[in-house]
Design an enzyme around this catalytic site. Structure first.
Site, PDB file in Angstrom:
ATOM      1  N   CYS A  14       0.841  -1.200   0.000  1.00  0.00           N
ATOM      2  CA  CYS A  14       0.000   0.000   0.000  1.00  0.00           C
ATOM      3  C   CYS A  14       0.875   1.248   0.000  1.00  0.00           C
ATOM      4  CB  CYS A  14      -0.847   0.014   1.251  1.00  0.00           C
ATOM      5  SG  CYS A  14      -1.547  -1.569   1.701  1.00  0.00           S
ATOM      6  N   ARG A  39       2.805   1.289  -7.067  1.00  0.00           N
ATOM      7  CA  ARG A  39       3.100   0.227  -6.095  1.00  0.00           C
ATOM      8  C   ARG A  39       2.052  -0.883  -6.144  1.00  0.00           C
ATOM      9  NH1 ARG A  39       6.251   2.382  -1.505  1.00  0.00           N
ATOM     10  NH2 ARG A  39       5.117   1.040  -0.095  1.00  0.00           N
ATOM     11  N   TRP A  87      -3.700  -2.292  -0.911  1.00  0.00           N
ATOM     12  CA  TRP A  87      -3.598  -3.558  -1.656  1.00  0.00           C
ATOM     13  C   TRP A  87      -4.070  -4.630  -0.690  1.00  0.00           C
ATOM     14  CZ3 TRP A  87      -0.869  -8.253  -1.580  1.00  0.00           C
ATOM     15  CH2 TRP A  87      -0.750  -8.910  -2.808  1.00  0.00           C
ATOM     16  N   ASN A 113       0.308   0.642   6.413  1.00  0.00           N
ATOM     17  CA  ASN A 113       0.901  -0.356   5.513  1.00  0.00           C
ATOM     18  C   ASN A 113       1.461  -1.446   6.405  1.00  0.00           C
ATOM     19  OD1 ASN A 113       0.490   1.498   3.538  1.00  0.00           O
ATOM     20  ND2 ASN A 113       2.654   1.855   3.084  1.00  0.00           N
ATOM     21  N   GLY A 114       1.170  -2.685   6.095  1.00  0.00           N
ATOM     22  CA  GLY A 114       1.743  -3.756   6.908  1.00  0.00           C
ATOM     23  C   GLY A 114       0.689  -4.777   7.288  1.00  0.00           C
ATOM     24  N   GLU A 499      13.435 -14.345 -18.447  1.00  0.00           N
ATOM     25  CA  GLU A 499      13.021 -12.964 -18.214  1.00  0.00           C
ATOM     26  C   GLU A 499      11.967 -12.541 -19.248  1.00  0.00           C
ATOM     27  OE1 GLU A 499      13.199 -10.984 -15.848  1.00  0.00           O
ATOM     28  OE2 GLU A 499      12.871  -8.995 -16.695  1.00  0.00           O
ATOM     29  N   GLU A 506       3.488 -11.256 -17.000  1.00  0.00           N
ATOM     30  CA  GLU A 506       2.996 -10.246 -16.070  1.00  0.00           C
ATOM     31  C   GLU A 506       2.183  -9.169 -16.737  1.00  0.00           C
ATOM     32  OE1 GLU A 506       5.976  -8.376 -13.542  1.00  0.00           O
ATOM     33  OE2 GLU A 506       7.488  -8.657 -15.051  1.00  0.00           O
ATOM     34  N   LYS A 621       4.500  -3.114  -7.242  1.00  0.00           N
ATOM     35  CA  LYS A 621       5.890  -2.802  -7.584  1.00  0.00           C
ATOM     36  C   LYS A 621       6.840  -3.312  -6.517  1.00  0.00           C
ATOM     37  CE  LYS A 621       9.023  -0.893 -10.121  1.00  0.00           C
ATOM     38  NZ  LYS A 621       9.380  -1.672 -11.316  1.00  0.00           N
TER      39      LYS A 621
HETATM   40  C1  F6R Z   1       8.921  -8.226 -12.477  1.00  0.00           C
HETATM   41  C2  F6R Z   1       9.407  -7.612 -11.259  1.00  0.00           C
HETATM   42  C3  F6R Z   1       9.393  -8.445 -10.038  1.00  0.00           C
HETATM   43  C4  F6R Z   1      10.466  -7.966  -9.060  1.00  0.00           C
HETATM   44  C5  F6R Z   1      10.351  -8.724  -7.749  1.00  0.00           C
HETATM   45  C6  F6R Z   1      11.440  -8.355  -6.789  1.00  0.00           C
HETATM   46  O1  F6R Z   1       9.030  -7.372 -13.558  1.00  0.00           O
HETATM   47  O2  F6R Z   1       9.752  -6.475 -11.242  1.00  0.00           O
HETATM   48  O3  F6R Z   1       9.546  -9.795 -10.331  1.00  0.00           O
HETATM   49  O4  F6R Z   1      11.730  -8.177  -9.603  1.00  0.00           O
HETATM   50  O5  F6R Z   1       9.101  -8.446  -7.172  1.00  0.00           O
HETATM   51  O6  F6R Z   1      11.466  -6.981  -6.577  1.00  0.00           O
HETATM   52  P1  F6R Z   1      12.758  -6.244  -6.086  1.00  0.00           P
HETATM   53  O7  F6R Z   1      13.761  -6.307  -7.175  1.00  0.00           O
HETATM   54  O8  F6R Z   1      12.307  -4.855  -5.808  1.00  0.00           O
HETATM   55  O9  F6R Z   1      13.219  -6.959  -4.855  1.00  0.00           O
END
Ligand code: F6R
Length: 626
Positions: A14, A39, A87, A113-114, A499, A506, A621
């Site tokens: 969130c 996010r 979220w 958040n949490g 990838e 996604e 995100k």
């Molecule tokens: C996909 C993507 C996610 C992040 C994953 C880890 O495009 O971005 O798979 O890579 O949620 O996130 P981070 O790198 O922020 O730990």
């Protein structure tokens, strides 16, 4: 080694923003929520407070745009407020479950958040003393705990009441609370979920991430684990420890992004912008990295003799960053001769590791806030290993809790699907491998220099791929009627295939399975039927011929082959239905260049299927829940 906070706990994806000051609060709060939309969220809400303490709440399921519409009838005179994007974790996405949440008396409002792990016990206890609840959320208990504490042991002090409420809770939180009992004040608390604060002549601000503050100020205060803060309309911010003693010098840092970096510019979507920004991001990261003794990584600050003695590396990450980890292992093992284990953080946390005085843990996390990855780092720290972080976010939890950090400097990445942070992290991983190789004597300085000079070509190679976006647009037609697809590659290209498949899944919601090309005949080839899209990543490399054999196998079964190949590869061109051409590049570097085609391909497929490429459904995100 820096002392670490307690074990990682989940926190929501969130977003929180808060403001108290001279200006109208609502415009900042709505703008702040818009910047935090990336996010991921399913509902939004705002609590505004007038000078006399009267609270006004608006919240709804859906987008910030819908919230803004609902707020259009408000007088807009309030100069204090808190706001939230939710979220859902506890309770479905609904108007009632959207934040803020209030206590029984309606005098205290909270955004959070949490996850409050003991909320059921606390709720039962509060219900037993006459409190009643309007939502299914864990958050609502916070407002009731604050109410209870305020009229009891806190003796009318809002920060004491929030502190006492926090002391009853288990789990993770970033909280902002307003009360009609203390007009103009916002009290915040943090445990396990980030919160940053800022003060200007116009007032005091709170946000769950710096992007919401980047057009307000460049200097922010980072609320640390267990701390609380009181924000006042004058701009005064007082930070407290959990025992409410005042923190004399709160932790602060400077945001090095200019606000325009988080805006869409002339691009159709953030994903398009961020794909296009890759050459510049990598140029920035590479600049000045070659010193007289090899690769310069200022943020590592580990004694060189310790670096030279490293004999085992655990690389831990999630999702796209885990793919970076797979290639980081290749680079480190090849160049620095150090055995590496690469693991997804969510698995790593429940396995045993072999840790000695010479074990290094490398966490890769573009947000620096992924709960599982942070938990892995904390686990390894507790076992005595040194931890270094590769991250994109300055001042993130990963950066602050690690012994060393490599900032990838890709700038804010707003689209949920990672693109520029991925390629920048790959470059950072290669720099780290060269640094280790020189430090432990595995690679002479001359060869380090040669590799670095090769890397300087990456931005130009990516620009060439970007200029061929039309090839991806055309190849996207192969997916028009598809229900599923396969991505194949060997060696370093197996990770590019992974990838590419992840990106497609996604943002286009089309199933895509990635497989090492040679493994395909042990199962997945059964999927192939006439017209079935198979993306084969087959750039010039020592395993090209073997991959071409696999390409023939799917071609013979009628697959629609989308081949990523090097300029002038006639053999592949003859077998492919669609071609994505890349300029020649050293094999180790090819994943950094080739993946750009697959990012663009995924985007075109998603657009053709009518998907929102920046905000794919169900995704956030920054995944701050375990
Ligand atoms: C996909 C993507 C996610 C992040 C994953 C880890 O495009 O971005 O798979 O890579 O949620 O996130 P981070 O790198 O922020 O730990």
């Amino acid at each position: 080694m820096r002392a670490l906070a307690g074990a990682a706990k989940g926190a929501r994806m969130c977003g929180i923003v808060g403001y108290t000051g001279k200006r109208q609060a609502l415009p900042f709060l709505l703008d702040g929520l818009r910047t935090l939309e990336y996010r991921g969220y399913d509902s939004a809400g705002v609590e505004l407070e007038a000078d006399d303490g009267e609270l006004a709440e608006v919240k709804c399921r859906g987008r910030v745009a819908a919230l803004a519409e609902l707020c259009s009838g408000l007088p807009g005179t309030q100069t204090t407020g808190i706001a939230h994007t939710r979220w859902a974790t506890h309770g479905e996405p609904s108007d009632a479950n959207a934040h803020p949440h209030r206590d029984c008396s309606g005098r205290f409002a909270v955004v959070h958040n949490g996850i409050i792990e003991n909320y059921q016990e606390l709720k039962a206890e509060l219900e037993g003393t006459g409190h009643s609840f309007k939502s299914e959320t864990d958050t609502e208990i916070i407002a009731h705990l604050v109410e209870e504490a305020f009229r009891g042991p806190a003796k009318g002090s809002l920060e004491t009441a929030v502190g006492l409420a926090a002391a009853r809770m288990q789990g993770s939180w970033a909280i902002a609370c307003v009360s009609s009992e203390e007009p103009g004040a916002i009290v915040c608390a943090r445990k396990g979920s980030p919160l940053v604060l800022a003060s200007t002549d116009e007032g005091a601000y709170a946000a769950s991430d710096v992007t919401a503050l980047s057009n307000i100020t460049s200097r922010v205060i980072n609320l640390e684990e267990g701390q609380l803060a009181r924000l006042e309309p004058s701009g005064k911010i007082t930070v407290y420890n959990a025992d409410l003693s005042v923190v004399a010098e709160p932790d602060g840092f400077t945001i090095d992004w200019d606000a325009s970096a988080a805006t869409i510019g002339g691009y159709p979507d953030f994903m398009a912008k961020e794909i296009a920004e890759q050459p510049a991001a990598i140029e920035r990261l590479l600049e000045g990295r070659l010193g007289p003794d090899g690769i310069v990584l200022d943020g590592l600050s580990l004694p060189l003799d310790e670096v030279a003695a490293i004999d085992r590396i655990y690389i831990v990450a999630c999702g796209t960053s885990w793919h970076v980890g797979l290639l980081a292992r290749t680079y480190i093992e090849r160049w620095a001769n150090i055995p590496c284990v690469v693991e997804c953080a969510s698995e790593f946390n429940y396995e045993e590791q072999l840790v000695s005085d010479h074990t290094l843990c490398v966490i890769i996390t573009q947000s620096g806030e992924t709960a599982d990855t942070l938990a892995s780092a904390r686990k390894m720290h507790a076992r005595g290993a040194k931890v270094i972080a590769i991250t994109n976010v300055l001042g993130s939890t990963a950066a602050r809790e690690s012994d060393g950090v490599i900032y990838v400097q890709a700038g804010p990445e707003i689209a949920v699907a990672s693109t520029k942070a991925y390629t920048a992290q790959l470059v950072a991983a290669a720099l780290l491998a060269l640094f280790l190789a020189k430090a432990n004597g595995s690679m002479p300085l001359r060869v380090v220099r040669d590799h670095y000079r090769e890397m300087l070509r990456i931005p130009e190679l990516i620009r060439i791929v970007l200029s061929r976006a039309w090839q991806d647009e055309v190849a996207a037609r192969a997916f028009t009627d598809a229900q599923s697809s396969l991505f194949l590659g060997r060696g370093v290209s197996a990770t590019t295939a992974r990838e590419g498949a992840l990106k497609l899944k996604e943002i286009s919601y089309l199933h895509a399975e990635a497989y090492p090309a040679g493994e395909m005949k042990h199962g997945p080839i059964a999927l192939v039927e006439p017209g079935y899209p198979v993306v084969v990543v087959v750039p010039e490399s020592p395993v090209r011929d073997k991959t071409i054999s696999n390409l023939r196998e799917v071609d013979a079964r009628g697959a629609c082959v989308i081949a990523l190949a090097t300029n002038g590869d006639v053999r592949v061109a003859q077998l492919a239905d669609y071609l994505l051409l890349v300029p020649p590049a050293p094999e180790w570097m090819s994943p950094i260049v080739d993946v750009v085609h697959l990012q663009m391909l995924a985007r075109y497929v998603a657009l053709a299927r009518g998907c929102d490429v920046d905000k794919p459904r169900n995704l956030a995100k920054s995944v701050t829940v375990e």
